[in-house]
Design an enzyme around this catalytic site. Structure first.
Site, short mmCIF file in Angstrom:
data_model
loop_
_atom_site.label_atom_id
_atom_site.label_comp_id
_atom_site.label_asym_id
_atom_site.label_seq_id
_atom_site.Cartn_x
_atom_site.Cartn_y
_atom_site.Cartn_z
N HIS A 231 -9.12 7.15 -6.73
CA HIS A 231 -9.24 7.17 -5.26
C HIS A 231 -9.31 5.76 -4.70
N TYR A 235 -7.33 2.45 -1.58
CA TYR A 235 -7.80 1.44 -0.60
C TYR A 235 -7.41 0.03 -1.05
N HIS A 382 1.69 13.99 1.67
CA HIS A 382 0.56 13.16 2.15
C HIS A 382 0.73 11.70 1.72
N PHE A 383 1.03 11.49 0.44
CA PHE A 383 0.92 10.08 0.05
C PHE A 383 2.17 9.25 0.30
N HIS A 384 3.27 9.90 0.70
CA HIS A 384 4.39 9.05 1.11
C HIS A 384 4.23 8.52 2.53
N ARG A 445 4.13 20.69 -6.70
CA ARG A 445 4.57 19.32 -6.92
C ARG A 445 4.91 19.16 -8.40
N ARG A 446 5.49 18.03 -8.77
CA ARG A 446 5.81 17.72 -10.16
C ARG A 446 6.54 18.88 -10.83
FE1 HAS Z 1 -5.18 10.43 -0.01
C1 HAS Z 1 -4.47 12.53 -2.65
C2 HAS Z 1 -7.90 12.34 0.81
C3 HAS Z 1 -6.12 8.13 2.43
C4 HAS Z 1 -2.96 8.14 -1.30
N1 HAS Z 1 -3.94 10.35 -1.64
C5 HAS Z 1 -3.77 11.34 -2.59
C6 HAS Z 1 -2.80 10.92 -3.55
C7 HAS Z 1 -2.40 9.65 -3.19
C8 HAS Z 1 -3.12 9.32 -1.98
C9 HAS Z 1 -1.42 8.74 -3.93
O1 HAS Z 1 -9.58 14.51 -0.50
C10 HAS Z 1 -2.27 11.76 -4.72
C11 HAS Z 1 -2.90 11.49 -6.02
C12 HAS Z 1 -2.28 12.37 -7.08
O2 HAS Z 1 -1.20 12.01 -7.58
O3 HAS Z 1 -2.82 13.43 -7.36
N2 HAS Z 1 -6.67 10.31 1.39
C13 HAS Z 1 -7.67 11.20 1.57
C14 HAS Z 1 -8.52 10.80 2.69
C15 HAS Z 1 -8.02 9.60 3.14
C16 HAS Z 1 -6.87 9.29 2.31
C17 HAS Z 1 -9.72 11.51 3.22
N3 HAS Z 1 -4.62 8.53 0.49
C18 HAS Z 1 -5.14 7.77 1.51
C19 HAS Z 1 -4.52 6.46 1.51
C20 HAS Z 1 -3.63 6.46 0.46
C21 HAS Z 1 -3.70 7.77 -0.17
C22 HAS Z 1 -4.86 5.36 2.48
C23 HAS Z 1 -2.72 5.38 -0.03
C24 HAS Z 1 -2.56 4.21 0.54
N4 HAS Z 1 -5.99 12.12 -0.75
C25 HAS Z 1 -7.14 12.71 -0.30
C26 HAS Z 1 -7.48 13.85 -1.19
C27 HAS Z 1 -6.51 13.90 -2.19
C28 HAS Z 1 -5.59 12.81 -1.88
C29 HAS Z 1 -8.62 14.76 -1.09
C30 HAS Z 1 -6.42 14.88 -3.36
C31 HAS Z 1 -5.65 16.06 -2.99
C32 HAS Z 1 -5.32 16.97 -4.15
O4 HAS Z 1 -5.54 18.16 -4.00
O5 HAS Z 1 -4.82 16.51 -5.18
C33 HAS Z 1 -8.60 8.75 4.27
O6 HAS Z 1 -8.82 7.45 3.81
C34 HAS Z 1 -7.74 8.77 5.49
C35 HAS Z 1 -8.41 8.11 6.70
C36 HAS Z 1 -7.39 7.74 7.73
C37 HAS Z 1 -7.49 7.94 9.05
C38 HAS Z 1 -6.36 7.53 9.95
C39 HAS Z 1 -6.64 6.26 10.75
C40 HAS Z 1 -5.42 5.80 11.47
C41 HAS Z 1 -5.03 4.51 11.62
C42 HAS Z 1 -3.75 4.20 12.34
C43 HAS Z 1 -3.97 3.86 13.80
C44 HAS Z 1 -2.70 3.69 14.51
C45 HAS Z 1 -2.48 2.82 15.51
C46 HAS Z 1 -1.09 2.78 16.07
C47 HAS Z 1 -3.49 1.86 16.01
C48 HAS Z 1 -8.66 8.58 9.65
C49 HAS Z 1 -5.86 3.37 11.13
C50 HAS Z 1 -1.04 2.89 17.57
C51 HAS Z 1 0.40 2.99 17.94
C52 HAS Z 1 0.93 2.49 19.09
C53 HAS Z 1 2.39 2.64 19.36
C54 HAS Z 1 0.14 1.76 20.08
C1 HEM Z 2 6.65 11.24 -6.03
C2 HEM Z 2 10.53 10.80 -3.17
C3 HEM Z 2 9.35 6.19 -2.23
C4 HEM Z 2 5.23 6.78 -4.70
C5 HEM Z 2 7.76 11.53 -5.29
C6 HEM Z 2 8.33 12.85 -5.13
C7 HEM Z 2 9.41 12.74 -4.33
C8 HEM Z 2 9.55 11.35 -3.97
C9 HEM Z 2 10.35 13.87 -3.89
C10 HEM Z 2 7.72 14.13 -5.70
C11 HEM Z 2 8.18 14.43 -7.03
C12 HEM Z 2 7.46 15.59 -7.66
O1 HEM Z 2 6.30 15.90 -7.33
O2 HEM Z 2 8.08 16.23 -8.53
C13 HEM Z 2 10.58 9.50 -2.71
C14 HEM Z 2 11.63 8.94 -1.90
C15 HEM Z 2 11.31 7.64 -1.65
C16 HEM Z 2 10.04 7.38 -2.30
C17 HEM Z 2 12.84 9.70 -1.41
C18 HEM Z 2 12.05 6.60 -0.88
C19 HEM Z 2 13.29 6.29 -1.08
C20 HEM Z 2 8.09 5.99 -2.73
C21 HEM Z 2 7.27 4.82 -2.48
C22 HEM Z 2 6.11 5.00 -3.16
C23 HEM Z 2 6.20 6.27 -3.87
C24 HEM Z 2 7.68 3.65 -1.62
C25 HEM Z 2 4.91 4.11 -3.28
C26 HEM Z 2 4.87 2.85 -2.97
C27 HEM Z 2 5.31 8.00 -5.34
C28 HEM Z 2 4.31 8.49 -6.27
C29 HEM Z 2 4.72 9.77 -6.66
C30 HEM Z 2 5.96 10.05 -5.96
C31 HEM Z 2 3.04 7.77 -6.70
C32 HEM Z 2 3.98 10.73 -7.58
C33 HEM Z 2 4.55 10.79 -8.93
C34 HEM Z 2 3.85 11.85 -9.74
O3 HEM Z 2 3.52 12.93 -9.21
O4 HEM Z 2 3.58 11.57 -10.91
N1 HEM Z 2 8.52 10.63 -4.57
N2 HEM Z 2 9.65 8.53 -2.94
N3 HEM Z 2 7.40 6.85 -3.57
N4 HEM Z 2 6.29 8.94 -5.18
FE1 HEM Z 2 7.96 8.74 -4.08
CU CU Z 3 -8.51 10.21 -3.00
#
Ligand code: HAS
Ligand code: HEM
Ligand code: CU
Length: 562
Positions: A231, A235, A382-384, A445-446
């Protein structure tokens, strides 16, 4: 590296600041690995549209070999290189200190060595274990040793940054750490604490087991150690983007940081709360008490708070800048933002994606809702839009000033740069829509669904026709985005006109109000203390989870399923 091999203009580019070169190598190496990983993405997207392209690729033995490469290169390798590049360089420049270059180059080559080892294992089809490498899947020892070296080198870069900051503190007693350095150092402290889990998992358990020195492994313990790091690693990917949103975007949009103390508070909270939440990836794992799952669920909601602070604080900085330029109305001010600037636009689009990524994260974090989406296509959805967009698109945006800054070369085609970020943003938002939707319809997934027997695939296609089409299209949009982006990068690096004097400077922003005398800022500046407190919180949240596992191990032999 001796300077005698440089052309005169190269010497000029790095003469005053040789640390520019190491930052360039780190960031560009990261981008090259990302290119390889990203090229596999569209194939996976086509899989989720029911189209199997994998069978035409002789160099990949299975869907899982490709997916391992994609996950490892994008999420683990690209991010680590890029972050090491910027989080060493930016504090060095802000503090006006030079890192020990010999040591910095050593960590760079050590990292390369680790990645080459892991790549040999994956490319040889000896480690198709995905980027989470859950045992009892058993990969080649080279994979785990390579991963360990990657993490170790990043920790050395973090250590070097902290060492530099500690030296600065000693020389400037009573002074508050400048904000970019503060955020960078807090991130490194967080990562040092966060990496403990994966270090123990890999060094104590997986390496000896994969070498055949120990016959069995405990999958539950290994998963728990993995998610202890897994997790907070998100960050480690996100906070460097926040550094740019807080410290650079105000200047890039023509304003100032409206609340510097809030930026510091957000990073202080991340240091305290990022780690003790990993169980939200294990809600469905047996053998862990529900009480601790619920406690870590609540802590997960707490760690969302600093992101919400960031949303309002960065949003306010944008509004402040736009109103300075005469922006009016409830939303009309947004029109005054510099949308022609690719670096700015990439990052604001990244923020926008993160509003949805964060909202989905809150769904995942809610234990009962997670049971609906866990292990479905929702999760990659979610994570893309978190790591794949909030982080990656922000890093793209940063390169649009960083590469010209480091090399003294002009950005190749600012128009193409601008187009590339819109293509990426629209592609990823479409991808997220398709994948979240497919997930809600129960598509896992996967899963190599495109290779299912025709009747079974037809069932999926019937139920999920629209989201599958959306996912397939998104892969193509992203491919275009990637081609445009890499054309800009290559064009910039290979362009041979250096104009070092007129290269862009680092866009450090000013604070709207002086912060030096604020008590809260001084208290937050004691990062060693907060590091200690964070460690205690982690002990409290994890010892009761891990000790029972050590008392009742469930040991199994390894297996190779590919
Ligand atoms: Fe997540 C699964 C919960 C944030 C990445 N997350 C994943 C996985 C990845 C990932 C890679 O609780 C999959 C892992 C795997 O392969 O199994 N995630 C959260 C929560 C947050 C969160 C509560 N995740 C992230 C971030 C990631 C990331 C950041 C990567 C960089 N996530 C989970 C949970 C799972 C999970 C469960 C497991 C699910 C499962 O069943 O497997 C929080 O940190 C999110 C807080 C964010 C906010 C949004 C704030 C918004 C901002 C933008 C402001 C915009 C502005 C633009 C100012 C509250 C800061 C204004 C625009 C104008 C035009 C003016
Ligand atoms: C998994 C597409 C770019 C990180 C996947 C999956 C898809 C996908 C369809 C799901 C595969 C599955 O669950 O079987 C794409 C496409 C991209 C892109 C079309 C852009 C051209 C990225 C980038 C990141 C990323 C920029 C991170 C920097 C991951 C990770 C997984 C994943 C961590 C999980 C692999 C796993 O489950 O083991 N992607 N992706 N991808 N992608 Fe991407
Ligand atoms: Cu997490």
């Amino acid at each position: 590296m001796t300077t005698s091999t440089f052309t005169p203009s190269q010497e000029q580019a790095y003469a005053t600041h040789p640390e520019k070169k190491i930052a360039l190598y780190y960031t560009v190496t990261g981008l090259i690995f990302l290119l390889v990983g990203v090229l596999l993405g569209p194939l996976q997207a086509l899989n989720y549209a029911g189209i199997d392209v994998y069978k035409y690729l002789p160099f990949l033995k299975s869907y899982y070999q490709g997916l391992t490469l994609h996950g490892v290169l994008n999420a683990l390798v690209f991010t680590t290189y890029f972050i090491c590049g910027i989080l060493l360089y930016l504090p060095a420049r802000e503090l006006n200190l030079r890192p020990n270059l010999k040591f910095a180059w050593f960590t760079y080559w050590l990292m390369n060595f680790g990645v080459v080892l892991a790549a040999i294992a994956i490319l040889g089809n000896n480690a198709s274990v995905l980027y989470t490498f859950y045992p009892p899947l058993k990969g080649s020892p080279l994979f785990y040793i390579g991963a360990a070296l990657l993490v170790a080198s990043s920790l050395l870069v973090g250590g070097q940054t902290i060492y530099m900051w500690t030296g600065w503190k000693r020389q400037h007693p009573g002074k508050v750490t400048p904000v970019t350095t503060y955020m960078s150092v807090a991130t490194w402290f967080m990562w040092i604490l966060a990496s403990l889990g994966i270090v123990v998992e890999v060094v104590v358990y997986l390496i000896p087991w994969s070498l055949g020195w120990t016959p069995t492994v405990d999958p539950l313990l290994a998963r728990t150690l993995f998610w202890y790091t897994g997790h907070p690693i998100v960050y480690f990917w996100l906070l460097p983007a926040y550094v740019s949103w807080y410290a650079f975007i105000p200047r890039q949009s023509g304003g100032k940081i409206v609340s510097e103390p809030l930026a510091r508070l957000a990073f202080g909270l991340f240091l305290l709360l990022s780690v003790p939440v990993g169980l939200h990836h294990q809600f469905t794992d047996p053998g862990i008490s529900n009480t601790w799952k619920l406690i870590q669920m609540c802590l997960t909601f707490a760690v969302a708070v600093p992101s919400m602070l960031t949303a309002f604080s960065v949003g306010a900085s944008l509004e402040y800048a736009a109103r300075l330029k005469g922006g009016k109305g409830l939303v009309g001010w947004m029109g005054k933002l510099p949308w022609q600037d690719a670096s700015f636009t990439a990052q604001v689009l990244a923020m926008t994606s993160f509003i949805f990524g964060g909202a989905g994260g809150m769904v995942n974090a809610s234990m009962s809702l997670d049971h609906v989406v866990h292990n479905t296509a929702w999760i990659p959805g979610h994570f893309h839009i978190t790591v794949g967009t909030a982080t990656t698109l922000t890093f793209f945006g940063m390169t649009f000033w960083l590469l010209p800054h480091l090399t003294g070369k002009k950005l190749f085609s600012p128009k193409m740069a601008l187009a590339s970020c819109w293509w990426w943003f629209i592609g990823m938002m479409t991808f997220a829509l398709g994948m979240h939707w497919e997930g809600l319809l129960g598509i896992p997934r996967r899963a190599h669904i495109a290779a299912l027997p025709a009747e079974q695939l037809a069932q999926y296609s019937q139920n999920a026709h629209i989201p599958m089409v959306l996912t397939g299209i998104s892969g193509m949009l992203l491919l275009v985005g990637a081609i445009l982006y890499y054309t800009v990068v290559a064009g910039t690096l290979w362009g041979n006109q250096r104009d070092v004097k007129n290269a862009p400077e680092i866009p450090f922003s000013e604070s709207l109000t002086p912060t030096e005398s604020r008590r809260s800022v001084r208290v937050l500046d004691r990062l060693w203390l907060w590091f200690g407190v964070a460690f205690l919180i982690v002990l409290g949240a994890y010892l009761p989870v891990i000790l029972p596992m050590l008392h009742n191990p469930t040991l199994v032999p390894g297996m190779r399923l590919w």
